[in-house]
Design an enzyme around this catalytic site. Structure first.
Site, mmCIF file in Angstrom:
data_model
loop_
_atom_site.group_PDB
_atom_site.id
_atom_site.type_symbol
_atom_site.label_atom_id
_atom_site.label_comp_id
_atom_site.label_asym_id
_atom_site.label_seq_id
_atom_site.Cartn_x
_atom_site.Cartn_y
_atom_site.Cartn_z
ATOM 1 C CB THR A 154 -0.926 0.057 1.231
ATOM 2 O OG1 THR A 154 -0.123 0.156 2.414
ATOM 3 C CG2 THR A 154 -1.816 -1.185 1.356
ATOM 4 C CG HIS A 155 0.445 4.405 1.244
ATOM 5 N ND1 HIS A 155 -0.316 5.535 1.098
ATOM 6 C CD2 HIS A 155 -0.198 3.630 2.159
ATOM 7 C CE1 HIS A 155 -1.368 5.475 1.905
ATOM 8 N NE2 HIS A 155 -1.323 4.316 2.555
ATOM 9 C CB SER A 276 19.084 0.295 -25.962
ATOM 10 O OG SER A 276 19.914 1.400 -26.263
ATOM 11 C CG ASN A 284 14.429 -0.882 -23.073
ATOM 12 O OD1 ASN A 284 14.992 -0.856 -21.972
ATOM 13 N ND2 ASN A 284 14.899 -0.250 -24.133
ATOM 14 C CD GLU A 289 8.600 1.230 -21.535
ATOM 15 O OE1 GLU A 289 8.912 2.420 -21.597
ATOM 16 O OE2 GLU A 289 9.359 0.304 -21.866
ATOM 17 C CD GLN A 321 -19.134 12.038 -42.860
ATOM 18 O OE1 GLN A 321 -20.128 11.809 -43.555
ATOM 19 N NE2 GLN A 321 -18.124 12.761 -43.306
ATOM 20 C CE LYS A 324 -19.735 6.470 -39.796
ATOM 21 N NZ LYS A 324 -20.693 7.440 -39.274
#
Ligand code: ARG
Length: 465
Positions: A154-155, A276, A284, A289, A321, A324
Site C-alpha cells: 500500500t502506498h 537499445s 526494455n 509501456e 459523421q 465512427k
C-alpha cells in the site's frame, strides 16, 4: 454525379469532396451496409412497395458487390462520399433501374445508424472474445504459480505478504467487470433504427419489425428522431473500452516495475522485449509501456465522442459523421492491447525467489505480530504500539523481526513466548488469511474456482450468441 444532383448545378471541388467524405472510415462497414440493404429490399417486396423481380435483381446485385469487395476487386472512389453511396451507385451501375429503387423509404440517416449498430455489435463481441483470452492466460498463470508469495503493497510500501495468484486474480476480476460492460454496450447497440428514414418515418407501409428481425436485432427503436440521432451505444462501448484500457495500464505499470533490476519479480520473454540501439545491456518492456501509453488514446476517443454529441439538436446532423473514426480506433486499440498483454504474460518467467526474498524482508509480518499479542488478550492498539517499537529497534540495528532474540521480544511484554518465531513465518502468515476473498491459500483456491466458473459460463454464452 452526386445522388442529389437534381437540386444542384455545381459540384464541390476535390478538396471539399475529401473533407466531407467518410468513405475511408466507413468502408469497413461494407458487409453491414449490404446486409441492411438486402433486408430492406426483401421487406419492400414483401410489402408490395417494389416488385419481386426488382428485389431479386437488387439482392443478386448486392451479393455480387459483396463478393467483389471481399475478393479485393472493388475500387472505392472518394467521389462516393460514404459506403452507402459507394454501394448504391455501384448497384445501379450493375443492375440498372432496379438499383435505383432500393432507397425507397430509406435515408442514409437510418442506414448509417443501422450499419454502425450492426458493426459495433460484432466488434463488441470480438472484444469480449479477446477479453476472455487474456483472462484465460491470467487464470492459467495464477494456477501455474500457485504458492508463490510476494510483498503486497500500500502506498508502494511493503504491507503484508500475498500470493502472486491472488494478485493476478485481482486483475481477472477487473477484466471480468469490463466484460460485463462490453456485453452491456453490445446490448445497447442491439436496437434497429431502420425505417426511421430521414427523421420522421415514411409514408410507405414499411415493416420495421421484419427488417429488424432479419438483421438479428433484439428490438426496434420506437422513435424515429431518436433512431437516427442516438449514439449512446457508441459512448457505452468507448467507455467500456476506456475502463478496460485503464485496467490494462495498471497491470502494465506493474509489469514495467516487476521487470526492473530492482524488483526482478518477472523476466519478460525476448519476444516481448526490445533492446537499445546504443546501450547493449538493455532489455526494455516496450510492449507493457505501449499498452500503458495507448490508454491515453482510448480515453481521448471517449472525450472526442462526448464533445461531438454535446448540444446536438435533433435529429441527424453531419457532426455525427465524426462518431465512427474514434469509436473504431478505441475498439481496434483495445483489441490489440488485449492480444499483446496475453502474449506477454503467457511467455514471461516468474522469479519466485526474488519475490520470496522481498517477502521475507520489510517487516511484512508486523501486523501478524500485533495480532499475536491481541489474540493473547492485549488490546490491539497497545499491541500495535509495541510492535512499532520492535520495528524501530530493528531499524536501529539494521535487522529484521526474525533476527531479534526471544529476550528482545519479552523485554517489551512477557506475553511473547517461544512460538513467536512461528508467527513470523511468511508462508504461515499468508496461509492464515482465510477470510472469503483473502489471500490465504485455501481462500485463493475458492476464488480461482469461482473465476474459472464465471469464465466458463461467459465463454459458453458467447460461443452461442
Ligand atoms: N456519412 C454519413 C455519416 O457517417 C452518413 C449519413 C449522411 N446523411 C446525410 N444526410 N448527410 O454520418
Amino acid at each position: 454525379m452526386a445522388l442529389w444532383s437534381g437540386r444542384f448545378s455545381e459540384g464541390v471541388d476535390e478538396f471539399t469532396q475529401r473533407f466531407g467524405a467518410s468513405l475511408p472510415v466507413d468502408k469497413r462497414m461494407y458487409a453491414q451496409d449490404i446486409a441492411g440493404s438486402r433486408a430492406h429490399a426483401a421487406m419492400l417486396a414483401a410489402q408490395s412497395i417494389i416488385s419481386e423481380e426488382d428485389a431479386k435483381a437488387i439482392d443478386e446485385g448486392l451479393a455480387s458487390i459483396l463478393a467483389s469487395i471481399e475478393a479485393g476487386e472493388f475500387t472505392f472512389d472518394i467521389n462516393d462520399e460514404d459506403i452507402h453511396m459507394a454501394i448504391e451507385s455501384e448497384l445501379t451501375r450493375r443492375i440498372g433501374s432496379a438499383g435505383a429503387r432500393l432507397h425507397t423509404g430509406r435515408s442514409r440517416n437510418d442506414q448509417v445508424a443501422t450499419d454502425t449498430r450492426l458493426y459495433m455489435k460484432q466488434r463488441a463481441q470480438d472484444l469480449m472474445r479477446a477479453n476472455l483470452a487474456l483472462r484465460e492466460v491470467l487464470l492459467d498463470q495464477a494456477e501455474a504459480n500457485f504458492g508463490v508469495i510476494l510483498p503486497g503493497y500500500t502506498h508502494m510500501q511493503h504491507a503484508q505478504p500475498v500470493l502472486f495468484s491472488h494478485h493476478l486474480l485481482a486483475y481477472n476480476w477487473m477484466l471480468a467487470r469490463d466484460y460485463v460492460r462490453l456485453q452491456a454496450a453490445c446490448d445497447a447497440a442491439d436496437a434497429c433504427p431502420l425505417g426511421a428514414a430521414a427523421l420522421a418515418g415514411t409514408t410507405y407501409p414499411l415493416d420495421r419489425f421484419a427488417t429488424a428481425s432479419q438483421l438479428g436485432f433484439d428490438r426496434v427503436i420506437p422513435n424515429s428522431l431518436d433512431a437516427v440521432s442516438d449514439r449512446d451505444f457508441l459512448l457505452d462501448l468507448v467507455y467500456a473500452c476506456s475502463v478496460s484500457s485503464i485496467h490494462l495500464s495498471r497491470l502494465c505499470e506493474e509489469i514495467v516495475l516487476w521487470s526492473t533490476v530492482e524488483f526482478s519479480f518477472i523476466t519478460l520473454s525476448d519476444s516481448f522485449s526490445t533492446g537499445s540501439s546504443i546501450m547493449p545491456q538493455k532489455k526494455n518492456p516496450d510492449f507493457a509501456e505501449l499498452i500503458r501509453g495507448k490508454t491515453g488514446r482510448v480515453v481521448g476517443d471517449l472525450m472526442a465522442l462526448l464533445m461531438t454529441l454535446k448540444s446536438l439538436p435533433l435529429a441527424y446532423n453531419k457532426d455525427l459523421q465524426e462518431d465512427k473514426e474514434g469509436a473504431m480506433d478505441a475498439v481496434d486499440t483495445l483489441e490489440a492491447c488485449y492480444q499483446c498483454a496475453a502474449g506477454m504474460i503467457s511467455t514471461w518467467t516468474v522469479n519466485r525467489d526474488s519475490m520470496a526474498a522481498q517477502a521475507t524482508g520489510g517487516f511484512l509480518a508486523a501486523t501478524d505480530v500485533a495480532d499475536y499479542l491481541a489474540k493473547k488478550g492485549m488490546p490491539f492498539r497497545q499491541a500495535h504500539e509495541i510492535v512499532g517499537s520492535l520495528v524501530k529497534l530493528c531499524v536501529e540495528r539494521g535487522c529484521d523481526l526474525p533476527d531479534l532474540t526471544l529476550a528482545d521480544f519479552q523485554e517489551k511484554t512477557p506475553l511473547f513466548e517461544a512460538d513467536i518465531q512461528q508467527a513470523l513465518n511468511i508462508e504461515a502468515i499468508t496461509a492464515a488469511r482465510t477470510t472469503y476473498g483473502g489471500t490465504g491459500h485455501e481462500a485463493v483456491k475458492v476464488q480461482l474456482e469461482e473465476a474459472r466458473t464465471q469464465w466458463g459460463s461467459q465463454h459458453d454464452l458467447l460461443k452461442h450468441s
